[in-house]
Design a protein around this motif. Structure first.
Motif, PDB file in Angstrom:
ATOM      1  N   THR A   1       0.829  -1.206   0.000  1.00 40.12           N
ATOM      2  CA  THR A   1       0.000   0.000   0.000  1.00 40.12           C
ATOM      3  C   THR A   1       0.863   1.255   0.000  1.00 40.12           C
ATOM      4  O   THR A   1       0.360   2.339  -0.247  1.00 40.12           O
ATOM      5  N   VAL A   2       2.173   1.091   0.283  1.00 46.90           N
ATOM      6  CA  VAL A   2       3.109   2.211   0.264  1.00 46.90           C
ATOM      7  C   VAL A   2       4.381   1.756  -0.434  1.00 46.90           C
ATOM      8  O   VAL A   2       4.879   0.656  -0.173  1.00 46.90           O
ATOM      9  N   HIS A   3       4.891   2.610  -1.325  1.00 48.62           N
ATOM     10  CA  HIS A   3       6.198   2.355  -1.933  1.00 48.62           C
ATOM     11  C   HIS A   3       7.102   3.538  -1.626  1.00 48.62           C
ATOM     12  O   HIS A   3       6.768   4.678  -1.940  1.00 48.62           O
ATOM     13  N   ASP A   4       8.260   3.252  -1.028  1.00 48.61           N
ATOM     14  CA  ASP A   4       9.234   4.289  -0.689  1.00 48.61           C
ATOM     15  C   ASP A   4      10.380   4.211  -1.698  1.00 48.61           C
ATOM     16  O   ASP A   4      11.067   3.191  -1.792  1.00 48.61           O
ATOM     17  N   PHE A   5      10.574   5.290  -2.458  1.00 47.84           N
ATOM     18  CA  PHE A   5      11.661   5.343  -3.439  1.00 47.84           C
ATOM     19  C   PHE A   5      13.008   5.603  -2.776  1.00 47.84           C
ATOM     20  O   PHE A   5      14.036   5.577  -3.440  1.00 47.84           O
ATOM     21  N   GLY A   6      13.031   5.875  -1.479  1.00 53.93           N
ATOM     22  CA  GLY A   6      14.273   6.178  -0.777  1.00 53.93           C
ATOM     23  C   GLY A   6      14.706   7.602  -1.094  1.00 53.93           C
ATOM     24  O   GLY A   6      13.888   8.474  -1.372  1.00 53.93           O
ATOM     25  N   THR A   7      16.027   7.850  -1.087  1.00 48.65           N
ATOM     26  CA  THR A   7      16.557   9.184  -1.385  1.00 48.65           C
ATOM     27  C   THR A   7      16.850   9.282  -2.870  1.00 48.65           C
ATOM     28  O   THR A   7      17.543   8.430  -3.439  1.00 48.65           O
TER      29      THR A   7
ATOM     30  N   ILE B   1       3.006   6.759  -2.442  1.00 54.62           N
ATOM     31  CA  ILE B   1       4.429   6.703  -2.741  1.00 54.62           C
ATOM     32  C   ILE B   1       5.108   7.771  -1.894  1.00 54.62           C
ATOM     33  O   ILE B   1       4.508   8.813  -1.605  1.00 54.62           O
ATOM     34  N   THR B   2       6.338   7.488  -1.483  1.00 57.73           N
ATOM     35  CA  THR B   2       7.103   8.456  -0.708  1.00 57.73           C
ATOM     36  C   THR B   2       8.526   8.487  -1.243  1.00 57.73           C
ATOM     37  O   THR B   2       8.989   7.531  -1.874  1.00 57.73           O
ATOM     38  N   ALA B   3       9.199   9.584  -0.990  1.00 58.84           N
ATOM     39  CA  ALA B   3      10.607   9.720  -1.365  1.00 58.84           C
ATOM     40  C   ALA B   3      11.227  10.840  -0.553  1.00 58.84           C
ATOM     41  O   ALA B   3      10.535  11.764  -0.124  1.00 58.84           O
ATOM     42  N   MET B   4      12.522  10.743  -0.342  1.00 58.80           N
ATOM     43  CA  MET B   4      13.294  11.833   0.252  1.00 58.80           C
ATOM     44  C   MET B   4      14.012  12.479  -0.940  1.00 58.80           C
ATOM     45  O   MET B   4      14.907  11.877  -1.529  1.00 58.80           O
ATOM     46  N   VAL B   5      13.565  13.681  -1.298  1.00 57.81           N
ATOM     47  CA  VAL B   5      14.117  14.356  -2.472  1.00 57.81           C
ATOM     48  C   VAL B   5      15.245  15.284  -2.026  1.00 57.81           C
ATOM     49  O   VAL B   5      15.046  16.183  -1.212  1.00 57.81           O
TER      50      VAL B   5
ATOM     51  N   LYS C   1       4.411   6.685 -12.101  1.00 61.65           N
ATOM     52  CA  LYS C   1       5.616   7.447 -12.422  1.00 61.65           C
ATOM     53  C   LYS C   1       5.597   8.740 -11.615  1.00 61.65           C
ATOM     54  O   LYS C   1       4.595   9.435 -11.594  1.00 61.65           O
ATOM     55  N   PHE C   2       6.737   9.030 -10.954  1.00 64.03           N
ATOM     56  CA  PHE C   2       6.882  10.240 -10.145  1.00 64.03           C
ATOM     57  C   PHE C   2       8.047  11.028 -10.725  1.00 64.03           C
ATOM     58  O   PHE C   2       9.118  10.468 -10.952  1.00 64.03           O
ATOM     59  N   ASN C   3       7.850  12.334 -10.968  1.00 63.09           N
ATOM     60  CA  ASN C   3       8.894  13.122 -11.630  1.00 63.09           C
ATOM     61  C   ASN C   3      10.053  13.502 -10.717  1.00 63.09           C
ATOM     62  O   ASN C   3      11.014  14.113 -11.147  1.00 63.09           O
ATOM     63  N   GLY C   4       9.984  13.172  -9.434  1.00 64.69           N
ATOM     64  CA  GLY C   4      11.099  13.404  -8.521  1.00 64.69           C
ATOM     65  C   GLY C   4      11.356  14.851  -8.158  1.00 64.69           C
ATOM     66  O   GLY C   4      12.440  15.198  -7.733  1.00 64.69           O
ATOM     67  N   LYS C   5      10.360  15.695  -8.301  1.00 69.51           N
ATOM     68  CA  LYS C   5      10.526  17.123  -7.966  1.00 69.51           C
ATOM     69  C   LYS C   5      10.135  17.369  -6.519  1.00 69.51           C
ATOM     70  O   LYS C   5       9.236  16.740  -5.992  1.00 69.51           O
ATOM     71  N   GLY C   6      10.840  18.318  -5.895  1.00 71.89           N
ATOM     72  CA  GLY C   6      10.508  18.699  -4.538  1.00 71.89           C
ATOM     73  C   GLY C   6      11.750  18.881  -3.704  1.00 71.89           C
ATOM     74  O   GLY C   6      12.869  18.969  -4.220  1.00 71.89           O
ATOM     75  N   ASN C   7      11.551  18.886  -2.399  1.00 68.39           N
ATOM     76  CA  ASN C   7      12.662  19.000  -1.459  1.00 68.39           C
ATOM     77  C   ASN C   7      12.246  18.374  -0.146  1.00 68.39           C
ATOM     78  O   ASN C   7      11.170  18.655   0.367  1.00 68.39           O
ATOM     79  N   GLY C   8      13.081  17.496   0.377  1.00 65.02           N
ATOM     80  CA  GLY C   8      12.772  16.836   1.633  1.00 65.02           C
ATOM     81  C   GLY C   8      11.827  15.667   1.422  1.00 65.02           C
ATOM     82  O   GLY C   8      11.722  15.113   0.331  1.00 65.02           O
ATOM     83  N   LYS C   9      11.110  15.310   2.488  1.00 63.14           N
ATOM     84  CA  LYS C   9      10.197  14.160   2.444  1.00 63.14           C
ATOM     85  C   LYS C   9       8.962  14.515   1.618  1.00 63.14           C
ATOM     86  O   LYS C   9       8.278  15.492   1.886  1.00 63.14           O
TER      87      LYS C   9
END
Length: 178
Positions: free
Chosen positions: A53-59, A140-144, A112-120
């Protein structure tokens, strides 16, 4: 008065008994069978079982596009229908989703996530389905890592002043007293 009430009662009884016969003759037995089957299956919803139910792309670095696949299985007894998948923003795009999944079968969709942002960063996707709940939500989550945004925030927090202070005492306008 009693005769009037008795007469009205008899008239009503004749009218009601004649309606019952007409109504019964108009019922189609085929429709009754279909309705009975529908009512028997009314509580038999498909059941969606997600592999995650959650996918973490990491950093990830800012601007780095990433993608993942969510898989789902129909563990119910009727056809699972996924009619739509929506994201909370345009930077997260669901695609190629399986719209119909028979009992015991699996489906999937790509995010598909474009990877834009800053932080969590966290984004939700809502699947519209014919399950009992009607919707299923995955995230989906990521640390950008965005050094430009971090530098900009530091500058805004501690701006360097280039102005000269002047005195506000009468007769001292424009003089620097540092």
């Amino acid at each position: 008065m009693k005769k009037i009430i008795l007469g009205m009662s008899a008239l009503c009884m004749v009218a009601f008994t004649s309606c019952k016969e007409d109504a019964a003759s108009k019922v189609n037995s085929e429709n009754v069978a279909v309705a009975a089957e529908r009512d028997a299956n009314a509580g038999d919803f498909p059941v969606m079982e997600l592999d995650k139910t959650v996918h973490d792309f990491g950093t990830i670095e800012n601007g780095t596009p990433v993608e993942t696949i969510f898989k789902y299985k129909n563990t119910g007894n009727s056809m699972l229908v996924v009619s739509n998948i929506k994201s909370t923003c345009g930077c997260t795009v669901p695609s190629n989703y399986t719209k119909e999944v028979a009992p015991g079968q699996t489906g999937q969709f790509t995010v598909k996530f474009n990877g834009k942002g800053n932080g969590k960063v966290s984004k939700s996707l809502t699947m519209t389905t014919n399950t009992e709940k009607g919707t299923e939500i995955v995230k989906i989550t990521a640390m950008v890592n965005n050094p430009d945004a971090a530098n900009k925030a530091a500058v805004q927090k501690n701006p360097v002043s280039t102005t000269t202070r002047t005195s506000t005492k009468p007769g001292h306008e424009g003089h620097n007293h540092d």
